[in-house]
Design a protein around this motif. Structure first.
Motif, PDB file in Angstrom:
ATOM      1  N   ALA A 160      15.355  -8.480   4.434  1.00 56.18           N
ATOM      2  CA  ALA A 160      16.834  -8.207   4.575  1.00 56.18           C
ATOM      3  C   ALA A 160      17.284  -9.388   3.568  1.00 56.18           C
ATOM      4  CB  ALA A 160      17.297  -7.878   5.969  1.00 56.18           C
ATOM      5  N   MET A 161      17.359 -10.672   4.068  1.00 52.98           N
ATOM      6  CA  MET A 161      17.864 -11.429   3.616  1.00 52.98           C
ATOM      7  C   MET A 161      17.620 -11.461   1.745  1.00 52.98           C
ATOM      8  SD  MET A 161      17.406 -15.659   4.761  1.00 52.98           S
ATOM      9  CE  MET A 161      15.378 -15.348   3.691  1.00 52.98           C
ATOM     10  N   ILE A 162      16.583 -11.484   0.942  1.00 53.25           N
ATOM     11  CA  ILE A 162      15.955 -11.453   0.359  1.00 53.25           C
ATOM     12  C   ILE A 162      17.009 -10.238  -0.059  1.00 53.25           C
ATOM     13  CG2 ILE A 162      14.347 -10.237  -1.429  1.00 53.25           C
ATOM     14  CD1 ILE A 162      12.249 -12.447  -0.286  1.00 53.25           C
ATOM     15  N   ALA A 163      17.449  -9.039  -0.133  1.00 51.49           N
ATOM     16  CA  ALA A 163      17.685  -7.875  -0.102  1.00 51.49           C
ATOM     17  C   ALA A 163      19.319  -8.367  -0.769  1.00 51.49           C
ATOM     18  CB  ALA A 163      16.983  -6.881  -0.011  1.00 51.49           C
ATOM     19  N   ARG A 164      19.870  -9.042   0.578  1.00 53.52           N
ATOM     20  CA  ARG A 164      20.868  -9.421   0.561  1.00 53.52           C
ATOM     21  C   ARG A 164      21.686 -10.546  -1.238  1.00 53.52           C
ATOM     22  NH1 ARG A 164      24.352 -13.304   2.413  1.00 53.52           N
ATOM     23  NH2 ARG A 164      26.960 -12.338   3.451  1.00 53.52           N
ATOM     24  N   ASN A 165      21.015 -11.220  -0.512  1.00 49.90           N
ATOM     25  CA  ASN A 165      20.697 -12.292  -2.029  1.00 49.90           C
ATOM     26  C   ASN A 165      20.363 -11.572  -3.408  1.00 49.90           C
ATOM     27  OD1 ASN A 165      21.526 -14.286  -0.428  1.00 49.90           O
ATOM     28  ND2 ASN A 165      18.328 -14.841  -0.108  1.00 49.90           N
ATOM     29  N   ILE A 166      19.978 -10.227  -3.421  1.00 46.68           N
ATOM     30  CA  ILE A 166      19.474  -9.867  -4.835  1.00 46.68           C
ATOM     31  C   ILE A 166      21.679  -9.102  -4.687  1.00 46.68           C
ATOM     32  CG2 ILE A 166      18.863  -8.189  -5.899  1.00 46.68           C
ATOM     33  CD1 ILE A 166      16.270  -8.910  -5.090  1.00 46.68           C
ATOM     34  N   ARG A 167      21.427  -8.095  -4.143  1.00 47.30           N
ATOM     35  CA  ARG A 167      23.089  -7.766  -3.825  1.00 47.30           C
ATOM     36  C   ARG A 167      23.699  -8.752  -4.139  1.00 47.30           C
ATOM     37  NH1 ARG A 167      22.836  -5.470   0.671  1.00 47.30           N
ATOM     38  NH2 ARG A 167      24.558  -7.007   2.062  1.00 47.30           N
ATOM     39  N   ILE A 168      23.749  -9.710  -3.559  1.00 48.09           N
ATOM     40  CA  ILE A 168      25.480 -10.277  -4.124  1.00 48.09           C
ATOM     41  C   ILE A 168      25.072 -10.851  -5.275  1.00 48.09           C
ATOM     42  CG2 ILE A 168      26.391 -12.831  -3.532  1.00 48.09           C
ATOM     43  CD1 ILE A 168      25.368 -12.821  -0.864  1.00 48.09           C
ATOM     44  N   ALA A 169      24.057 -11.595  -5.848  1.00 46.58           N
ATOM     45  CA  ALA A 169      23.556 -12.092  -7.554  1.00 46.58           C
ATOM     46  C   ALA A 169      24.091 -10.859  -7.711  1.00 46.58           C
ATOM     47  CB  ALA A 169      21.973 -11.794  -7.840  1.00 46.58           C
ATOM     48  N   ARG A 170      23.931  -9.177  -8.207  1.00 43.76           N
ATOM     49  CA  ARG A 170      24.223  -8.233  -8.962  1.00 43.76           C
ATOM     50  C   ARG A 170      25.660  -8.270  -8.970  1.00 43.76           C
ATOM     51  NH1 ARG A 170      19.290  -3.921  -7.264  1.00 43.76           N
ATOM     52  NH2 ARG A 170      18.067  -4.556  -8.608  1.00 43.76           N
ATOM     53  N   ASN A 171      26.341  -8.441  -8.082  1.00 46.47           N
ATOM     54  CA  ASN A 171      27.776  -7.989  -8.076  1.00 46.47           C
ATOM     55  C   ASN A 171      28.810  -9.552  -8.061  1.00 46.47           C
ATOM     56  OD1 ASN A 171      27.305  -5.758  -6.506  1.00 46.47           O
ATOM     57  ND2 ASN A 171      27.932  -6.830  -4.311  1.00 46.47           N
ATOM     58  N   THR A 172      28.171 -10.128  -7.870  1.00 42.64           N
ATOM     59  CA  THR A 172      28.617 -11.288  -8.978  1.00 42.64           C
ATOM     60  C   THR A 172      28.288 -11.447  -9.945  1.00 42.64           C
ATOM     61  OG1 THR A 172      28.109 -13.099  -6.988  1.00 42.64           O
ATOM     62  CG2 THR A 172      28.715 -14.333  -9.584  1.00 42.64           C
ATOM     63  N   ALA A 173      27.201 -10.987 -11.282  1.00 47.66           N
ATOM     64  CA  ALA A 173      27.256 -10.521 -11.920  1.00 47.66           C
ATOM     65  C   ALA A 173      27.721  -9.687 -12.990  1.00 47.66           C
ATOM     66  CB  ALA A 173      25.439 -10.357 -13.070  1.00 47.66           C
ATOM     67  N   ALA A 174      28.163  -8.965 -11.771  1.00 51.12           N
ATOM     68  CA  ALA A 174      29.082  -7.745 -12.363  1.00 51.12           C
ATOM     69  C   ALA A 174      30.921  -7.882 -12.615  1.00 51.12           C
ATOM     70  CB  ALA A 174      29.042  -6.270 -11.195  1.00 51.12           C
ATOM     71  N   HIS A 175      31.127  -9.034 -12.070  1.00 48.52           N
ATOM     72  CA  HIS A 175      32.426  -9.090 -12.230  1.00 48.52           C
ATOM     73  C   HIS A 175      32.404 -10.230 -13.230  1.00 48.52           C
ATOM     74  CE1 HIS A 175      33.862  -7.010  -9.002  1.00 48.52           C
ATOM     75  NE2 HIS A 175      33.276  -7.487  -8.038  1.00 48.52           N
TER      76      HIS A 175
END
Length: 276
Positions: free
Chosen positions: A261-276
């Motif tokens: 869950a921690m890895i998945a959350r970090n990946i999701r945050i990284a993707r959202n940051t890259a999208a913006h």
């Protein structure tokens, strides 16, 4: 298919599955509030502090769960009292009290002749659960789950802003000490199956995992229960095939779920940051 269902054909395995299905929801709901209030160490402290209560209850001939509950409640109340009347921080007080009570329990246990195995008290005996243990776990866990489900909004208000909660008319002291009593009761429900040491995982991990995957409290409560039930079933099932104890196997499953869950959350945050 017959081999896959083999673990469910043995009565001791059926009782192991059943007791976890009974205690997992209450422990999971409790874990959400412990995580949000920053009380994770409190769960650890109370779970260790019940040992002298269990041993003393055995000596004087009363039910072990009564001694465990009283010892756990004493630890929780003593921690709050000392914190309010000294300059020592709460985590330090809890560390001193629970280690002291745990040490006291070990010393008393070594001085008596008992047919109660210390390993069963510390690590549980999930494969040796009796029908009386099932009734005890079911009744206590059912009551805990009911209270937390009905009063979760009041407890949430107390966790985030006690001052505001008092201003809207909530009995802060009642909620505070009531939550400590419920915590002690939850640990007592897990005593025979999960044991003292491993119960802390069920009181922290489900809520911590749910916190990583959702920010809505209602969804966090639901997710924590699903996580605890899934980890329990998978852990017990896996323990049958790898010939291990169910309780530590469940803890390993919860640990793996937390890491994922921690890895998945970090990946999701990284993707959202890259999208913006």
């Amino acid at each position: 298919m017959e081999m896959a269902l083999l673990p469910f054909q043995f009565p001791f395995m059926q009782n192991a599955f059943l007791v976890m299905l009974l205690i997992a929801p209450a422990a999971a709901l409790m874990s959400c509030f412990l995580v949000l209030k920053g009380w994770s160490l409190m769960g650890d402290a109370v779970s260790h502090a019940v040992l002298p209560g269990v041993v003393i209850a055995y000596i004087i001939g009363i039910p072990l769960i009564i001694g465990a509950f009283l010892a756990g409640l004493f630890c929780a109340l003593a921690t709050g009292f000392i914190k309010d009347h000294s300059r020592v921080k709460q985590d330090t007080v809890m560390g001193v009290i629970f280690s002291g009570m745990f040490g006291l329990g070990i010393v008393i246990y070594t001085q008596i002749s008992s047919d109660v195995h210390l390993d069963h008290i510390l690590f549980g005996n999930m494969l040796g659960v009796a029908s009386s243990d099932l009734w005890t776990a079911g009744l206590i866990s059912g009551g805990v789950a009911l209270i937390l489900t009905v009063k979760w909004r009041d407890i949430l208000a107390h966790a985030f802003d006690p001052v505001q909660a008092r201003m809207i008319g909530l009995r802060i002291d009642v909620i505070h000490y009531g939550l400590l009593a419920i915590l002690s009761a939850t640990i007592v429900a897990m005593l025979s199956s999960v044991g003292i040491i491993l119960s802390i995982a069920l009181l922290i991990a489900p809520g911590a995992i749910a916190f990583l995957i959702t920010r809505r409290m209602s969804m966090m409560l639901i997710a924590s229960v699903i996580i605890a039930l899934l980890a329990s079933v998978v852990g017990i099932y896996a323990s049958f095939w790898i010939d291990s104890e169910p309780a530590p196997t469940i803890v390993l499953v919860l640990t793996a779920m937390f890491i994922f869950a921690m890895i998945a959350r970090n990946i999701r945050i990284a993707r959202n940051t890259a999208a913006h």
